[in-house]
Design a protein around this motif. Structure first.
Motif, PDB file in Angstrom:
ATOM      1  N   PRO A 114       0.940  -1.233   0.101  1.00  0.00           N
ATOM      2  CA  PRO A 114       0.025  -0.120  -0.081  1.00  0.00           C
ATOM      3  C   PRO A 114       0.980   1.208  -0.006  1.00  0.00           C
ATOM      4  N   GLY A 115       0.536   2.155  -0.747  1.00  0.00           N
ATOM      5  CA  GLY A 115       0.969   3.581  -0.837  1.00  0.00           C
ATOM      6  C   GLY A 115       2.264   3.676  -1.841  1.00  0.00           C
ATOM      7  N   GLN A 116       2.397   2.522  -2.483  1.00  0.00           N
ATOM      8  CA  GLN A 116       3.694   2.659  -3.500  1.00  0.00           C
ATOM      9  C   GLN A 116       3.008   2.862  -4.841  1.00  0.00           C
ATOM     10  N   GLY A 117       3.641   3.675  -5.519  1.00  0.00           N
ATOM     11  CA  GLY A 117       3.013   4.083  -6.965  1.00  0.00           C
ATOM     12  C   GLY A 117       2.941   2.929  -7.888  1.00  0.00           C
ATOM     13  N   VAL A 118       2.292   3.176  -9.046  1.00  0.00           N
ATOM     14  CA  VAL A 118       2.134   1.931 -10.094  1.00  0.00           C
ATOM     15  C   VAL A 118       3.367   1.467 -10.799  1.00  0.00           C
ATOM     16  N   THR A 119       3.878   2.683 -11.157  1.00  0.00           N
ATOM     17  CA  THR A 119       5.222   2.631 -11.962  1.00  0.00           C
ATOM     18  C   THR A 119       6.315   1.909 -10.969  1.00  0.00           C
ATOM     19  N   SER A 120       6.480   2.284  -9.744  1.00  0.00           N
ATOM     20  CA  SER A 120       7.535   1.577  -8.885  1.00  0.00           C
ATOM     21  C   SER A 120       7.160   0.096  -8.564  1.00  0.00           C
TER      22      SER A 120
END
Length: 165
Positions: free
Chosen positions: A73-79
């Motif tokens: 949770p909280g991590q971006g889609v790209t990363s």
């Protein structure tokens, strides 16, 4: 038995661990990708490092243990896409090399070393406590990824005989 403990991802590490001793730990090989100088794992270099690391062992005596990662949770889609891509590259390389692979969830190995709900840097402290001869290689805060790879390999070494892998 050679255990290769892998903390996947761009800032991860790979540990070569033989009979309870750390042979070598390297930072994840990376390369620049595209115009924005983003990093990605360097699959060719990973292959070379693993090939060199296993050359004195029979394949049946090599176990690759990769941290089983998933979206957080909280991590971006790209990363998260990049993280998954790194995980897939590692699995593909080990599969192509016909090496036995095992996957361990972070909660499992961290619980074993009493690191649940601790700071990221706590794994570095724990690795230094267990392997004081390797402390000079873990002297920087950024070395916590190396410590994770060491503890993943050590966890497998210590629990392999009794675990259901």
């Amino acid at each position: 038995m050679l255990i290769i403990g892998i903390d996947p991802g761009i800032s991860g590490s790979i540990c070569f661990f033989d009979n309870g001793k750390i042979l070598k730990v390297i930072e994840m090989p990376t390369m620049t990708d595209g115009k924005k100088n983003k990093k990605q794992v360097n699959g060719a270099q990973i292959f070379n490092e693993i090939s060199n690391g296993i050359k004195n062992f029979e394949k049946k005596d090599v176990k690759v243990v990769i941290e089983q990662v998933s979206a957080m949770p909280g991590q971006g889609v790209t990363s998260m896409f990049n993280f998954g891509q790194s995980f897939g590259i590692l699995k593909g390389i080990c599969s192509a090399m016909q090496l036995s692979m095992y996957f361990v969830r972070p909660a499992k190995w961290k619980k074993y070393f009493n690191l649940i709900n601790s700071e990221k840097d706590a794994s570095r402290t724990r690795a230094i406590e267990i392997f004081p001869y390797f402390s000079s290689e873990l002297s920087k805060k950024k070395d916590s990824n190396k410590a994770d790879a060491i503890l993943i390999a050590s966890f497998f070494y210590e629990t392999y005989k009794i675990a259901d892998y």
